[in-house]
Design a protein around this motif. Structure first.
Motif, PDB file in Angstrom:
ATOM      1  N   SER A  23       0.837  -1.212   0.000  1.00 57.35           N
ATOM      2  CA  SER A  23       0.000   0.000   0.000  1.00 57.35           C
ATOM      3  C   SER A  23       0.868   1.257   0.000  1.00 57.35           C
ATOM      4  N   LYS A  24       2.142   1.142   0.420  1.00 54.79           N
ATOM      5  CA  LYS A  24       3.086   2.278   0.388  1.00 54.79           C
ATOM      6  C   LYS A  24       4.184   2.005  -0.644  1.00 54.79           C
ATOM      7  N   LEU A  25       3.867   1.194  -1.623  1.00 53.93           N
ATOM      8  CA  LEU A  25       4.834   0.799  -2.664  1.00 53.93           C
ATOM      9  C   LEU A  25       6.156   0.330  -2.054  1.00 53.93           C
ATOM     10  N   ALA A  27       7.785   1.257   0.495  1.00 53.92           N
ATOM     11  CA  ALA A  27       8.732   2.282   0.967  1.00 53.92           C
ATOM     12  C   ALA A  27       9.397   1.813   2.261  1.00 53.92           C
ATOM     13  N   LYS A  60       3.755  -3.625  -8.760  1.00 60.32           N
ATOM     14  CA  LYS A  60       4.038  -2.240  -9.138  1.00 60.32           C
ATOM     15  C   LYS A  60       5.422  -1.761  -8.714  1.00 60.32           C
ATOM     16  N   ALA A  64       9.686   1.987  -3.499  1.00 60.25           N
ATOM     17  CA  ALA A  64       9.565   3.354  -4.043  1.00 60.25           C
ATOM     18  C   ALA A  64      10.342   4.381  -3.222  1.00 60.25           C
ATOM     19  N   ALA A  66      12.912   5.597   0.407  1.00 61.39           N
ATOM     20  CA  ALA A  66      12.791   5.720   1.861  1.00 61.39           C
ATOM     21  C   ALA A  66      11.422   6.326   2.137  1.00 61.39           C
ATOM     22  N   ASP A  67      10.877   6.025   3.306  1.00 60.24           N
ATOM     23  CA  ASP A  67       9.528   6.527   3.633  1.00 60.24           C
ATOM     24  C   ASP A  67       9.598   8.024   3.940  1.00 60.24           C
ATOM     25  N   ILE A  68       9.112   8.819   2.973  1.00 59.19           N
ATOM     26  CA  ILE A  68       9.242  10.280   3.055  1.00 59.19           C
ATOM     27  C   ILE A  68       8.516  10.830   4.287  1.00 59.19           C
ATOM     28  N   PHE A 108       8.888  -0.124  -9.628  1.00 59.83           N
ATOM     29  CA  PHE A 108       9.628   1.090  -9.237  1.00 59.83           C
ATOM     30  C   PHE A 108      10.772   0.757  -8.276  1.00 59.83           C
ATOM     31  N   LEU A 110      13.111   3.365  -6.653  1.00 53.01           N
ATOM     32  CA  LEU A 110      13.405   4.803  -6.615  1.00 53.01           C
ATOM     33  C   LEU A 110      14.109   5.151  -5.304  1.00 53.01           C
ATOM     34  N   PRO A 134      15.373  10.185  -7.308  1.00 53.00           N
ATOM     35  CA  PRO A 134      14.681  11.475  -7.437  1.00 53.00           C
ATOM     36  C   PRO A 134      14.865  12.418  -6.244  1.00 53.00           C
ATOM     37  N   GLU A 135      15.871  12.156  -5.382  1.00 53.19           N
ATOM     38  CA  GLU A 135      15.973  12.912  -4.122  1.00 53.19           C
ATOM     39  C   GLU A 135      16.045  14.416  -4.303  1.00 53.19           C
ATOM     40  N   LEU A 138      13.115  16.445  -4.011  1.00 56.63           N
ATOM     41  CA  LEU A 138      12.595  16.661  -2.654  1.00 56.63           C
ATOM     42  C   LEU A 138      13.494  17.625  -1.879  1.00 56.63           C
TER      43      LEU A 138
HETATM   44  N1  COA Z   1       7.497   7.277   0.995  1.00 60.39           N
HETATM   45  C1  COA Z   1       6.301   7.216   1.581  1.00 60.39           C
HETATM   46  N2  COA Z   1       5.176   6.850   0.942  1.00 60.39           N
HETATM   47  C2  COA Z   1       5.284   6.527  -0.347  1.00 60.39           C
HETATM   48  C3  COA Z   1       6.504   6.567  -1.048  1.00 60.39           C
HETATM   49  C4  COA Z   1       7.655   6.956  -0.324  1.00 60.39           C
HETATM   50  N3  COA Z   1       8.871   7.009  -0.868  1.00 60.39           N
HETATM   51  N4  COA Z   1       6.288   6.220  -2.335  1.00 60.39           N
HETATM   52  C5  COA Z   1       4.977   5.952  -2.448  1.00 60.39           C
HETATM   53  N5  COA Z   1       4.362   6.138  -1.249  1.00 60.39           N
HETATM   54  C6  COA Z   1       2.945   5.951  -0.935  1.00 60.39           C
HETATM   55  C7  COA Z   1       2.101   7.118  -1.426  1.00 60.39           C
HETATM   56  O1  COA Z   1       2.148   8.195  -0.514  1.00 60.39           O
HETATM   57  C8  COA Z   1       0.739   6.462  -1.498  1.00 60.39           C
HETATM   58  O2  COA Z   1       0.218   6.340  -0.191  1.00 60.39           O
HETATM   59  P1  COA Z   1      -1.304   6.764   0.111  1.00 60.39           P
HETATM   60  O3  COA Z   1      -2.123   5.852  -0.775  1.00 60.39           O
HETATM   61  O4  COA Z   1      -1.474   6.485   1.566  1.00 60.39           O
HETATM   62  O5  COA Z   1      -1.425   8.187  -0.284  1.00 60.39           O
HETATM   63  C9  COA Z   1       1.060   5.041  -1.963  1.00 60.39           C
HETATM   64  O6  COA Z   1       2.430   4.830  -1.628  1.00 60.39           O
HETATM   65  C10 COA Z   1       0.899   4.837  -3.453  1.00 60.39           C
HETATM   66  O7  COA Z   1       1.680   5.803  -4.130  1.00 60.39           O
HETATM   67  P2  COA Z   1       1.090   6.804  -5.250  1.00 60.39           P
HETATM   68  O8  COA Z   1       1.978   7.998  -5.299  1.00 60.39           O
HETATM   69  O9  COA Z   1      -0.348   7.032  -5.023  1.00 60.39           O
HETATM   70  O10 COA Z   1       1.285   5.893  -6.554  1.00 60.39           O
HETATM   71  P3  COA Z   1       1.450   6.415  -8.056  1.00 60.39           P
HETATM   72  O11 COA Z   1       1.331   5.219  -8.915  1.00 60.39           O
HETATM   73  O12 COA Z   1       0.576   7.575  -8.328  1.00 60.39           O
HETATM   74  O13 COA Z   1       2.979   6.952  -8.135  1.00 60.39           O
HETATM   75  C11 COA Z   1       5.354   6.855  -7.707  1.00 60.39           C
HETATM   76  C12 COA Z   1       4.054   6.064  -7.972  1.00 60.39           C
HETATM   77  C13 COA Z   1       6.442   5.838  -7.353  1.00 60.39           C
HETATM   78  C14 COA Z   1       5.747   7.627  -8.961  1.00 60.39           C
HETATM   79  C15 COA Z   1       5.135   7.842  -6.544  1.00 60.39           C
HETATM   80  O14 COA Z   1       4.580   7.107  -5.438  1.00 60.39           O
HETATM   81  C16 COA Z   1       6.379   8.527  -6.043  1.00 60.39           C
HETATM   82  O15 COA Z   1       6.874   9.434  -6.684  1.00 60.39           O
HETATM   83  N6  COA Z   1       6.903   8.115  -4.867  1.00 60.39           N
HETATM   84  C17 COA Z   1       8.021   8.744  -4.236  1.00 60.39           C
HETATM   85  C18 COA Z   1       9.306   8.394  -4.929  1.00 60.39           C
HETATM   86  C19 COA Z   1      10.491   9.096  -4.289  1.00 60.39           C
HETATM   87  O16 COA Z   1      10.629  10.302  -4.344  1.00 60.39           O
HETATM   88  N7  COA Z   1      11.361   8.301  -3.673  1.00 60.39           N
HETATM   89  C20 COA Z   1      12.559   8.778  -3.080  1.00 60.39           C
HETATM   90  C21 COA Z   1      12.371   9.005  -1.631  1.00 60.39           C
HETATM   91  S1  COA Z   1      13.859   9.611  -0.891  1.00 60.39           S
END
Ligand code: COA
Length: 260
Positions: A23-25, A27, A60, A64, A66-68, A108, A110, A134-135, A138
């Motif tokens: 659910s959090k991909l 993370a 998927k 994705a 570290a947990d932001i 993914f 990332l 992609p850091e 952020l």
């Molecule tokens: N940290 C925390 N939560 C994350 C996460 C991360 N790195 N990546 C994804 N999630 C969560 C989303 O917040 C979402 O949670 P929610 O349903 O409670 O809102 C869930 O995972 C699904 O992600 P979502 O963004 O809705 O999926 P998407 O298909 O639209 O997009 C990505 C997929 C991977 C492009 C997008 O999630 C993303 O850009 N994630 C962050 C990537 C990133 O910057 N990683 C580096 C961190 S240092």
């Protein structure tokens, strides 16, 4: 041992660890990093594990990032500690394991997810995989070894571009860059990792551990890789595996390595 965020399965010498927060991909929050350390450490110390495969749950994502949500409010001091602790517990830990560790990148990968895959000894990807650091989008930089391992694997110019643009590359480009060794369908990803694991397991696990140390030495500051190679080469001559390997060759039979 059961975990909140991981699934661990052992079969025929291969321990597959699946990061399971779909659910959090998948993370990497603090708890998942700690659980990964524990599960990988257990596998590394188990006689039942000859190869470790790391993957992500669902179709998927591998991971994705570290947990932001956990570090969004961190101070300078907390940010530094986050990177140091993560590198020690997970990323450097994996790189220096004597058990071969393969990343099966199934979507993914990332930020911390790609850094996790890069800390593994090598990587396979499914054709839907997307990889990036992609850091900077952020306002931060990769902190789990990404600025070091990405240029080691794909070269400085490509790493600079990937980090500066915060862009993602697809599996085909990752293969072309040498970031992954093979690209397969999602269905074939784990079977292909297991097939390679099978080839690895025919060989001396002791020699493989020493080869990992010697190869890694090439990428460590203040360590002379050639000297590390000589030292580990010499040490092999004192192992039961060496005696079995050379004896089996001379007797024209398959070696049966004791792993000692
Ligand atoms: N940290 C925390 N939560 C994350 C996460 C991360 N790195 N990546 C994804 N999630 C969560 C989303 O917040 C979402 O949670 P929610 O349903 O409670 O809102 C869930 O995972 C699904 O992600 P979502 O963004 O809705 O999926 P998407 O298909 O639209 O997009 C990505 C997929 C991977 C492009 C997008 O999630 C993303 O850009 N994630 C962050 C990537 C990133 O910057 N990683 C580096 C961190 S240092």
């Amino acid at each position: 041992m059961s975990y909140k965020n991981l699934l661990v399965e052992n079969s025929n010498g291969v321990t597959t660890i699946t990061i399971n927060r779909p659910s959090k991909l998948n993370a990497l929050n603090k708890e998942t990093i700690e659980e990964l350390h524990d599960a990988i450490n257990n596998a590394d110390n188990s006689a039942e594990t000859k190869v470790i495969i790391l993957t992500g749950s669902g179709e998927k994502a591998f991971v994705a990032g570290a947990d932001i949500s956990e570090f969004a409010n961190f101070s300078v001091n907390e940010g530094g500690k986050l990177a140091a602790k993560g590198q020690e517990l997970l990323f450097d830990f994996i790189e220096n394991l004597s058990t071969p560790t393969i990343a099966a990148v199934n979507g993914f990968a990332l930020g911390g997810g790609l850094e996790l895959a890069m800390a593994c000894h090598f990587r396979l990807a499914s054709d839907n995989a997307k990889m990036g650091l992609p850091e900077v989008s952020l306002g931060v930089i990769p902190g789990y070894g990404g600025t070091q391992r990405l240029p080691q694997l794909i070269g400085k110019g490509r790493a600079m571009e990937m980090v500066m643009t915060a862009g993602m590359i697809n599996a085909e480009k990752a293969l072309n860059y040498g970031l992954v060794n093979y690209v397969t369908t999602q269905e074939d990803l784990l079977p292909n990792c297991q097939k390679i694991a099978g080839k690895i397991m025919r060989n001396s696990s002791v020699a493989i551990g020493k080869a990992i140390t010697a190869i890694n030495a090439n990428f460590k500051d203040s360590v002379n890789g050639f000297e590390t190679e000589i030292e580990n080469f010499g040490a092999c001559f004192g192992t039961e595996d060496f005696k079995e390997g050379t004896t089996a060759f001379l007797e024209k039979r398959q070696a049966n390595f004791p792993g000692k």
